[in-house]
Design a protein around this motif. Structure first.
Motif, mmCIF file in Angstrom:
data_model
loop_
_atom_site.group_PDB
_atom_site.id
_atom_site.type_symbol
_atom_site.label_atom_id
_atom_site.label_comp_id
_atom_site.label_asym_id
_atom_site.label_seq_id
_atom_site.Cartn_x
_atom_site.Cartn_y
_atom_site.Cartn_z
ATOM 1 N N HIS A 55 0.860 -1.191 0.000
ATOM 2 C CA HIS A 55 0.000 0.000 0.000
ATOM 3 C C HIS A 55 0.897 1.242 0.000
ATOM 4 C CE1 HIS A 55 -3.798 2.125 0.808
ATOM 5 N NE2 HIS A 55 -3.098 2.896 1.637
ATOM 6 N N ASP A 101 1.067 5.245 -0.041
ATOM 7 C CA ASP A 101 0.288 6.444 0.306
ATOM 8 C C ASP A 101 0.903 7.701 -0.299
ATOM 9 O OD1 ASP A 101 -1.894 5.519 2.007
ATOM 10 O OD2 ASP A 101 -0.311 4.888 3.394
ATOM 11 N N HIS A 112 -2.609 4.752 -3.189
ATOM 12 C CA HIS A 112 -3.712 5.491 -2.560
ATOM 13 C C HIS A 112 -3.405 6.984 -2.709
ATOM 14 C CE1 HIS A 112 -5.773 6.575 1.555
ATOM 15 N NE2 HIS A 112 -6.341 7.170 0.535
ATOM 16 N N MET A 143 -3.920 10.663 -2.109
ATOM 17 C CA MET A 143 -4.540 11.673 -1.243
ATOM 18 C C MET A 143 -4.059 13.015 -1.762
ATOM 19 S SD MET A 143 -4.008 9.617 2.311
ATOM 20 C CE MET A 143 -2.764 8.566 1.566
ATOM 21 N N ASP A 148 -8.616 1.044 5.682
ATOM 22 C CA ASP A 148 -7.304 1.676 5.886
ATOM 23 C C ASP A 148 -7.343 2.592 7.103
ATOM 24 O OD1 ASP A 148 -4.872 2.950 5.607
ATOM 25 O OD2 ASP A 148 -5.317 3.863 3.655
HETATM 26 ZN ZN ZN Z 1 -3.638 4.636 2.687
#
Ligand code: ZN
Ligand code: DX5
Length: 221
Positions: A34, A36, A68, A70, A177
């Motif tokens: 994962h 980020d 992911h 953001m 998450d």
């Molecule tokens: Zn995340």
């Protein structure tokens, strides 16, 4: 139901030794990495981009990378992440002007697409784009930092997301998450999740293999 996946978040890894850290969690039994991505705009923190994803691929890492995002906006970085070796790309609907277009863009670039919902964001838009979504990611903390506490109200939302996925696109994954560890992973799984992000619970442990085995044991119990 999809096979359960454990997805260590490299946000809590030692960035000075990132390649070794990723290899270590894969060796320890991780299913997916994962990744980020934060922009100090959509969330109040700044992390890593496509160059680092590419560096992991160049380091010989072949495991699936779950990016992911953001960040806001999302569209202009999607092709770069696809070229850098991302397998999954998820984004927050409020960070895209055109959610349907961003989902299509991810798939056009050969990646699996997903939508991420913050703890207080309703799942409403999922109904309109479910056929373009390979994964629904529910945040169980407010995004921006690792090591936060799991928000208990998320459990009902996982059940709600599971119902929607079963109705609209049963093959899609349901990832959760934030604040996941061996003590609460079973509750998250029972509510309907099949993909479990864990940052501090894995990278904060002395023995990554033991940390992942402890979670896996709870899933199999
Ligand atoms: Zn995340
Ligand atoms: C938070 C990130 C998470 C975070 C999870 O914004 O999206 O992936 O790293 O870390 P833990 O498991 O420590 O909550």
């Amino acid at each position: 139901m999809n096979k359960p996946w454990i997805a260590p978040s490299i946000l809590s890894a030692d960035f000075a030794r990132l390649g070794d850290e990723v290899n270590a969690v894969l060796q320890a039994g991780a299913d997916v990495i994962h990744f980020d991505v934060m922009d100090n705009h959509y969330v109040p923190n700044l992390t890593i981009g496509p160059l680092v994803c590419q560096a992991l691929r160049d380091h010989g890492i072949t495991a699936p990378i779950d990016v992911h995002l953001m960040i806001k906006p999302v569209d202009r970085i999607i092709p770069d992440f696809a070229a850098a070796g991302a397998d999954w790309i998820t984004f927050h609907p409020e960070a895209s002007e055109h959610v349907d277009r961003s989902l299509s863009l991810i798939r056009e670039h050969g990646c699996k697409a997903g939508l991420v919902f913050n703890p207080a964001t309703p799942l409403d838009c999922l109904r309109y784009v479910a056929d373009k979504v390979d994964m629904v990611l529910l945040m169980s903390v407010n995004p921006g930092f690792g090591g936060q506490k799991f928000i208990p109200g998320t459990v009902d939302k996982i059940r709600e997301a599971r119902r929607l996925i079963d109705e609209l696109n049963p093959g899609a994954r349901l990832e959760v998450d934030g604040g996941i560890k061996a003590e609460n992973i079973r509750q998250v799984a029972e509510a309907g999740a099949d993909t479990f992000v864990a940052g501090s619970a894995v990278f904060g442990a002395d023995d990554y293999g033991q940390a992942i085995a402890d979670m896996r044991k709870e899933l199999e119990a």
